[in-house]
Design a protein around this motif. Sequence first.
Motif, short mmCIF file in Angstrom:
data_model
loop_
_atom_site.label_atom_id
_atom_site.label_comp_id
_atom_site.label_asym_id
_atom_site.label_seq_id
_atom_site.Cartn_x
_atom_site.Cartn_y
_atom_site.Cartn_z
N LYS A 79 0.83 -1.21 0.00
CA LYS A 79 0.00 0.00 0.00
C LYS A 79 0.87 1.26 0.00
O LYS A 79 0.55 2.24 -0.69
N GLU A 80 1.96 1.24 0.74
CA GLU A 80 2.88 2.38 0.75
C GLU A 80 3.52 2.57 -0.62
O GLU A 80 3.69 3.71 -1.09
N LYS A 81 3.88 1.48 -1.26
CA LYS A 81 4.46 1.55 -2.60
C LYS A 81 3.47 2.17 -3.59
O LYS A 81 3.83 3.04 -4.38
N LEU A 82 2.21 1.74 -3.53
CA LEU A 82 1.18 2.29 -4.40
C LEU A 82 0.98 3.78 -4.12
O LEU A 82 0.86 4.58 -5.06
N HIS A 83 0.96 4.15 -2.86
CA HIS A 83 0.79 5.56 -2.50
C HIS A 83 1.96 6.39 -3.04
O HIS A 83 1.77 7.49 -3.55
N GLY A 84 3.17 5.86 -2.95
CA GLY A 84 4.34 6.55 -3.48
C GLY A 84 4.25 6.73 -4.98
O GLY A 84 4.57 7.79 -5.52
N GLN A 85 3.80 5.69 -5.69
CA GLN A 85 3.63 5.79 -7.13
C GLN A 85 2.59 6.84 -7.48
O GLN A 85 2.75 7.61 -8.43
N SER A 86 1.52 6.88 -6.72
CA SER A 86 0.46 7.87 -6.96
C SER A 86 0.97 9.28 -6.76
O SER A 86 0.63 10.19 -7.52
N ARG A 87 1.79 9.47 -5.71
CA ARG A 87 2.36 10.81 -5.46
C ARG A 87 3.25 11.25 -6.61
O ARG A 87 3.20 12.40 -7.04
N VAL A 88 4.07 10.34 -7.12
CA VAL A 88 4.98 10.68 -8.23
C VAL A 88 4.16 11.04 -9.46
O VAL A 88 4.44 12.04 -10.12
N MET A 89 3.14 10.24 -9.77
CA MET A 89 2.30 10.52 -10.94
C MET A 89 1.58 11.86 -10.78
O MET A 89 1.47 12.62 -11.73
N SER A 90 1.11 12.13 -9.58
CA SER A 90 0.43 13.39 -9.31
C SER A 90 1.39 14.56 -9.52
O SER A 90 1.02 15.59 -10.10
N MET A 91 2.62 14.40 -9.06
CA MET A 91 3.62 15.45 -9.21
C MET A 91 3.90 15.72 -10.70
O MET A 91 3.94 16.86 -11.14
N PHE A 92 4.05 14.66 -11.49
CA PHE A 92 4.31 14.83 -12.92
C PHE A 92 3.12 15.47 -13.62
O PHE A 92 3.29 16.31 -14.51
N THR A 93 1.92 15.10 -13.21
CA THR A 93 0.72 15.67 -13.81
C THR A 93 0.64 17.16 -13.51
O THR A 93 0.34 17.98 -14.39
N LYS A 94 0.94 17.54 -12.27
CA LYS A 94 0.92 18.96 -11.89
C LYS A 94 1.98 19.73 -12.67
O LYS A 94 1.73 20.84 -13.13
N GLU A 95 3.16 19.14 -12.84
CA GLU A 95 4.22 19.79 -13.61
C GLU A 95 3.79 19.98 -15.05
O GLU A 95 4.02 21.04 -15.64
N ALA A 96 3.16 18.96 -15.64
CA ALA A 96 2.71 19.06 -17.02
C ALA A 96 1.64 20.13 -17.17
O ALA A 96 1.66 20.91 -18.13
N ASP A 97 0.72 20.20 -16.21
CA ASP A 97 -0.32 21.23 -16.25
C ASP A 97 0.28 22.62 -16.13
O ASP A 97 -0.11 23.54 -16.85
N LEU A 98 1.24 22.78 -15.25
CA LEU A 98 1.90 24.06 -15.06
C LEU A 98 2.66 24.46 -16.33
O LEU A 98 2.59 25.61 -16.77
N THR A 99 3.35 23.52 -16.94
CA THR A 99 4.08 23.78 -18.18
C THR A 99 3.12 24.22 -19.27
O THR A 99 3.41 25.17 -20.02
N THR A 100 1.97 23.57 -19.37
CA THR A 100 0.97 23.94 -20.38
C THR A 100 0.46 25.35 -20.14
O THR A 100 0.33 26.14 -21.08
N GLU A 101 0.18 25.66 -18.88
CA GLU A 101 -0.31 27.00 -18.56
C GLU A 101 0.74 28.07 -18.88
O GLU A 101 0.42 29.13 -19.43
N LEU A 102 1.99 27.82 -18.55
CA LEU A 102 3.07 28.75 -18.86
C LEU A 102 3.23 28.93 -20.36
O LEU A 102 3.46 30.03 -20.87
#
Length: 109
Positions: free
Chosen positions: A79-102
Amino acid sequence: MLSMKRKYEEENRAFNTDWEEEFLFVERNDKPMCLLCQVTLSQFKASNLKRHHDSNHSGFNKDFPVGSQLRKTKLKSLKEKLHGQSRVMSMFTKEADLTTELYKLYLGF
């Protein structure tokens, strides 16, 4: 006489937390997901989860018996491994959204 087909939506099935330790499934996006292979099944039915677990992970119960502390520790780790993977994916998604907005600001959209 015509018989009506049962509809899954009308059965009001819900995730049972006992399935986490018994079959190593968690609820993710309103569907059951196997923590061992990360396959998502379509319905919350114990028989489907059991069939998946028995046919794909048959040796797991021998190495990590149901109810043992070893199994509980492994479950927590998965469960911790899955949560870590989710956090990483969320971080990349936020970065991609920010890059698109910029990029839109740069182009004047």
